[in-house]
Design an enzyme around this catalytic site. Structure first.
Site, PDB file in Angstrom:
ATOM      1  N   HIS A  36       0.860  -1.174   0.000  1.00 54.83           N
ATOM      2  CA  HIS A  36       0.000   0.000   0.000  1.00 54.83           C
ATOM      3  C   HIS A  36       0.901   1.231   0.000  1.00 54.83           C
ATOM      4  O   HIS A  36       1.682   1.440   0.937  1.00 54.83           O
ATOM      5  CB  HIS A  36      -0.891   0.009   1.237  1.00 54.83           C
ATOM      6  CG  HIS A  36      -2.036  -0.946   1.169  1.00 54.83           C
ATOM      7  ND1 HIS A  36      -1.884  -2.272   0.853  1.00 54.83           N
ATOM      8  CD2 HIS A  36      -3.372  -0.753   1.368  1.00 54.83           C
ATOM      9  CE1 HIS A  36      -3.075  -2.866   0.872  1.00 54.83           C
ATOM     10  NE2 HIS A  36      -3.986  -1.960   1.173  1.00 54.83           N
TER      11      HIS A  36
ATOM     12  N   GLU B  96      -1.744   5.947  -0.900  1.00 56.53           N
ATOM     13  CA  GLU B  96      -3.154   5.976  -0.515  1.00 56.53           C
ATOM     14  C   GLU B  96      -3.493   7.267   0.220  1.00 56.53           C
ATOM     15  O   GLU B  96      -4.561   7.845   0.007  1.00 56.53           O
ATOM     16  CB  GLU B  96      -3.486   4.771   0.362  1.00 56.53           C
ATOM     17  CG  GLU B  96      -4.930   4.747   0.843  1.00 56.53           C
ATOM     18  CD  GLU B  96      -5.239   3.579   1.775  1.00 56.53           C
ATOM     19  OE1 GLU B  96      -6.417   3.416   2.123  1.00 56.53           O
ATOM     20  OE2 GLU B  96      -4.297   2.845   2.151  1.00 56.53           O
TER      21      GLU B  96
ATOM     22  N   ASP C  53     -10.482  -3.147  -2.457  1.00 59.12           N
ATOM     23  CA  ASP C  53      -9.881  -2.838  -1.174  1.00 59.12           C
ATOM     24  C   ASP C  53     -10.583  -3.681  -0.102  1.00 59.12           C
ATOM     25  O   ASP C  53     -11.098  -4.772  -0.387  1.00 59.12           O
ATOM     26  CB  ASP C  53      -9.955  -1.342  -0.872  1.00 59.12           C
ATOM     27  CG  ASP C  53      -9.001  -0.919   0.249  1.00 59.12           C
ATOM     28  OD1 ASP C  53      -8.033  -1.643   0.498  1.00 59.12           O
ATOM     29  OD2 ASP C  53      -9.221   0.122   0.863  1.00 59.12           O
TER      30      ASP C  53
END
Length: 256
Positions: A88, A91, A172
Site C-alpha cells: 500500500h 493511498e 480494497d
C-alpha cells in the site's frame, strides 16, 4: 498464523474444485507494527509459498508509518526469497510522505502498488512506474468514500491510464472501505469505471475497461510460479471477458 493459512488454503482448494475459480493468500504485514513483525510475516509467506500463499503485502496506516520502517521485510521478500510483493503506497495525501513511499516501493521493484492515488501528482514517478511495469491497484469506491479522491469523475485512475501506467480496479477492504451508502464490490467497481463522467462515473469506454481488467489479470500472483498454467488461464479468461462484454452491449457498441 500458520493454522489460519492452512485452513484458508484448504478453502481455496475446495473452492477451485467445486467452482473452477482460482485464488490464493497474500500474507499482509501491518506497517504500524514493529519491523520484526513484517519480517516474521515474510518468513510465513515464504514457508507457505506455492502451498496456498501467492504473495506478501504491507498495509495499514501509511500517514504515520512510512514504508522505510519495513526495509528489512522488503529486502527479505524481494531480494532474498523472492516473493511476489504488493505494498500500500500513495493511498494517503502527499503531505503525509506518500510520494516517498511510492518511490521506495519502486526502488524495491515491487510488482504492484496498492491505491497509488498520489502517483498521479508526480510525473517523474509516473515515468518510473511505466518503466518498471508496475501495476497500480486502483480502489475507486474506497478512495472516494475516504475522501482521498474527490469524486469518481476526478479519480486519478484516468490520468494514470492515459499516461500509460498499468492500472487495474480493486475493492480494497470490503468490510471497512467506502461508506454505509456506498460499499465496494467487484461489479460496482466496474460499473463506476464505465459510467459516463456526466453521470458520476470515471467515463472509461469498454475498450479501455477491458484493458484495465486484463491489467489486473496479468498482474495476478496466482500463476507466478507456473507460467504455462497462467497463460492457459489468461486465454480462457480473456475469451470469457470478451463474451461478457459482447453480451452487455454488442461488439459494435462496446469496442472502438
Amino acid at each position: 498464523a500458520a493454522e489460519a493459512i492452512e485452513a484458508t488454503a484448504r478453502g481455496f482448494r475446495t473452492g477451485a474444485t467445486t467452482s473452477g475459480m482460482v485464488g490464493g493468500i497474500i500474507v499482509c504485514a501491518l506497517r504500524s507494527r514493529p519491523s520484526k513483525h513484517s519480517v516474521e510475516m515474510v518468513a510465513l509467506a515464504k514457508r507457505f509459498l506455492g502451498h496456498g500463499v501467492i504473495g506478501f503485502d504491507i498495509a495499514g496506516d501509511e500517514g504515520n508509518f512510512g514504508l522505510s520502517l519495513h526495509d528489512a521485510a522488503l529486502d527479505a521478500a524481494v531480494r532474498i526469497s523472492p516473493i511476489p510483493v504488493t505494498v500500500h503506497a500513495g493511498e494517503w495525501p502527499a503531505e503525509c510522505g506518500t510520494l516517498d513511499n511510492i518511490s521506495l516501493a519502486l526502488d524495491w521493484a515491487v510488482s504492484r502498488l496498492g491505491h497509488g492515488v498520489t502517483l498521479a501528482e508526480d510525473p517523474a514517478l509516473i515515468c518510473r512506474a511505466i518503466e518498471t511495469n508496475t501495476t497500480v491497484e486502483c480502489c475507486l469506491t474506497a478512495n472516494v468514500g475516504s475522501g482521498r479522491a474527490r469524486s469518481f469523475p476526478s479519480h486519478p485512475i484516468r490520468k494514470m491510464f492515459d499516461a500509460g501506467v498499468r492500472v487495474c480496479i480493486n475493492c480494497d477492504n470490503m468490510l471497512l472501505s467506502g461508506t454505509a451508502e456506498m460499499g465496494p464490490n467487484p461489479s460496482h467497481e466496474l460499473a463506476r469505471l464505465v459510467l459516463p463522467r456526466e453521470a458520476g462515473g470515471c467515463g472509461f469506454t469498454w475498450t479501455e475497461a477491458r484493458q484495465v481488467i486484463l491489467n489486473g489479470a496479468r498482474a495476478s500472483f496466482t500463476f507466478v510460479h507456473d507460467s504455462s498454467a497462467g497463460s492457459l488461464w489468461l486465454r480462457g479468461f480473456t475469451r470469457q471477458l470478451d463474451e461478457a462484454i459482447d453480451s452487455l452491449c454488442g461488439k459494435d457498441d462496446c469496442f472502438e
